[in-house]
Design a protein around this motif. Structure first.
Motif, PDB file in Angstrom:
ATOM      1  N   TYR A 296       0.835  -1.206   0.000  1.00  0.00           N
ATOM      2  CA  TYR A 296       0.000   0.000   0.000  1.00  0.00           C
ATOM      3  C   TYR A 296       0.871   1.258   0.000  1.00  0.00           C
ATOM      4  N   LEU A 297       1.944   1.240   0.765  1.00  0.00           N
ATOM      5  CA  LEU A 297       2.869   2.366   0.791  1.00  0.00           C
ATOM      6  C   LEU A 297       3.503   2.587  -0.577  1.00  0.00           C
ATOM      7  N   LEU A 298       3.934   1.510  -1.221  1.00  0.00           N
ATOM      8  CA  LEU A 298       4.570   1.619  -2.536  1.00  0.00           C
ATOM      9  C   LEU A 298       3.579   2.124  -3.587  1.00  0.00           C
ATOM     10  N   LEU A 299       2.341   1.653  -3.514  1.00  0.00           N
ATOM     11  CA  LEU A 299       1.321   2.113  -4.465  1.00  0.00           C
ATOM     12  C   LEU A 299       1.037   3.601  -4.296  1.00  0.00           C
ATOM     13  N   VAL A 300       0.936   4.042  -3.058  1.00  0.00           N
ATOM     14  CA  VAL A 300       0.664   5.462  -2.799  1.00  0.00           C
ATOM     15  C   VAL A 300       1.831   6.326  -3.248  1.00  0.00           C
ATOM     16  N   GLY A 303       1.836   7.226  -6.861  1.00  0.00           N
ATOM     17  CA  GLY A 303       0.749   8.059  -7.354  1.00  0.00           C
ATOM     18  C   GLY A 303      -0.472   7.267  -7.785  1.00  0.00           C
ATOM     19  N   TYR A 304      -0.437   5.960  -7.560  1.00  0.00           N
ATOM     20  CA  TYR A 304      -1.523   5.073  -7.990  1.00  0.00           C
ATOM     21  C   TYR A 304      -2.865   5.463  -7.373  1.00  0.00           C
ATOM     22  N   SER A 305      -2.849   5.919  -6.126  1.00  0.00           N
ATOM     23  CA  SER A 305      -4.100   6.220  -5.423  1.00  0.00           C
ATOM     24  C   SER A 305      -4.905   7.308  -6.099  1.00  0.00           C
ATOM     25  N   ASP A 315      -9.759  -3.678 -11.911  1.00  0.00           N
ATOM     26  CA  ASP A 315     -10.297  -3.223 -10.637  1.00  0.00           C
ATOM     27  C   ASP A 315      -9.184  -2.575  -9.812  1.00  0.00           C
ATOM     28  N   LYS A 316      -9.439  -1.379  -9.361  1.00  0.00           N
ATOM     29  CA  LYS A 316      -8.432  -0.638  -8.607  1.00  0.00           C
ATOM     30  C   LYS A 316      -8.268  -1.214  -7.204  1.00  0.00           C
TER      31      LYS A 316
END
Length: 431
Positions: A296-300, A303-305, A315-316
């Protein structure tokens, strides 16, 4: 043993704040009081037997919370020592980038174009979120609606906050008004207008704007003397802030306003100070469960969020860490005395890091958070609009300690995007 950990935590916090004090007296006091509340004062109350419980936790797991807090402050202290070195930020590439995109002045004419553009963006997004084109005069519940989007629909929440930056621009201009009474009157009008039109779900936005107004007017412009910060006038301002936030809490949850002492009901206000007990429940839960991991940290950070779901061919993945943890730990069994439906529980930055990767996660989250906050604090100090935005982000990051490092990163990403968008709309000369 718990008292020893709290004492060492306090020592490292004081050492860190003593370094920041040289850069900003008021920001250092804010950090000391806010961090101290969540990692020193509340744990002390809990160890002494005082209970705020919404759900009774197992006290034996408080050691994980105390050690996580100690790890956080130790990392914060180390990063403070590094960042506080003379001119290390200004001489870095970050410092050069900040100077390049500085906005010296905001004239009345230059605000017209961004005002119209941001107004339309915010209006359309808010109308979509509330499914009502007259949302600003309708009986909608901003709090419940926003909580639903925190399960992953960050894009609409982010874009719908566009007009907030017009609020920052106006607040910046108000800060230069020489007469205190006129400046405060303009501040009240601005906050009222923004709260009605934007229908904030988070009271923190209003609190950040008030604190930024005071610090910028005092330390950056010098229109409010430092020796008056703790005066009777400041006490009146503090009372106003409490009343306004209490009033706004009713607005955001679509409750009727009744001016009585009931608005100060402890059972309704204590929700803001349950992070210690929430954290103990988190530690208890993960004593028998696998950690979430750092995905979750890497995705955020990537900029994915902020990507809109409707543009993605898949699906996100939900990156709302607080919402994920709330569902895992509490399920749908939140105490209605303390929480509204669909509420999202917060656990503080060190304990969210613990949920993701144990004590290693605490260190990683603490390091990233400390780098962000201290880079902001040490990056700039002039009376320009960019300095004001940096101050806004600094205060937001301090108050965001009760959230997660993912929330702080998203806030920085959004502010950087909207600021550069403002630069583009202004078409001003860039240094």
């Amino acid at each position: 043993m718990g008292y020893i950990e709290i004492f060492i935590t306090l020592i490292y916090l004081l050492l860190s704040v003593s370094k920041i004090y040289k850069k900003s007296r008021l920001l250092s006091l804010l950090i000391l009081s806010y961090f101290g509340l969540y990692i020193v004062v509340l744990p002390l109350f809990y160890l002494s037997g005082m209970e705020f419980v919404s759900v009774m936790p197992d006290r034996s797991f408080i050691n994980e919370v105390l050690f996580s807090n100690l790890l956080f402050v130790f990392v914060f202290f180390i990063v403070t020592l590094i960042v506080s070195q003379k001119n290390i930020i200004e001489q870095s590439s970050i410092g050069s980038l900040i100077k390049k995109y500085d906005i010296e002045r905001i004239s009345g004419k230059k605000i017209i174009v961004p005002f119209v553009v941001f107004f339309l963006i915010t209006y359309l997004m808010k109308a979509y979120i509330y499914n009502d084109y007259l949302y600003f005069i309708s009986d909608v519940n901003p709090f419940e609606t926003t909580q639903q989007f925190k399960t992953g629909g960050w894009f609409f929440l982010v874009v719908s906050s566009a007009f907030t930056y017009i609020g920052y621009m106006l607040l910046y201009r108000i800060s230069f008004v020489r007469k205190n009474i006129l400046a405060f009157f303009a501040l009240v009008l601005l906050l009222y207008f923004l709260s009605v039109f934007l229908k904030f779900a988070e009271r923190t936005v209003i609190l950040v704007m008030v604190i930024a107004f005071i610090i910028f007017r005092t330390e950056y412009i010098g229109l409010w003397k430092k020796n008056k910060i703790f005066s009777f006038r400041s006490l009146l301002l503090a009372i106003f802030i409490i009343l306004f936030l209490t009033y706004y809490d009713a607005i955001r949850q679509n409750n009727s306003i009744v001016f009585s002492f009931d608005v100060f009901d402890i059972s309704k206000q204590i929700i803001n100070f349950l992070q210690v007990e929430n954290s103990i429940l988190l530690a208890e839960y993960f004593s028998n469960s696998d950690f979430l991991g750092l995905q979750y940290l890497l995705l955020v950070m990537s900029g994915y969020s902020l990507l809109p779901t409707f543009l993605l061919p898949f699906d996100k993945i939900n990156t709302g860490v607080e919402a994920i943890l709330t569902k895992m730990i509490f399920g749908g069994n939140l105490n209605p005395i303390f929480y509204s439906p669909n509420s999202t529980i917060t656990f503080t930055i060190p304990m969210t890091g613990y949920a993701e990767f144990g004590y290693v996660g605490v260190v990683i989250h603490s390091f990233i958070y400390s780098i962000i906050l201290l880079t902001l604090i040490y990056s700039y100090k002039r009376n320009t609009f960019l300095s004001f935005m940096i101050l806004i982000l600094s205060i937001t990051s301090v108050l965001g300690f009760r959230l997660s490092v993912e929330s702080i990163i998203i806030g920085v990403q959004v502010s950087a995007f909207f600021y550069l968008f403002l630069v583009f709309l202004y078409k001003i000369k860039i240094k």
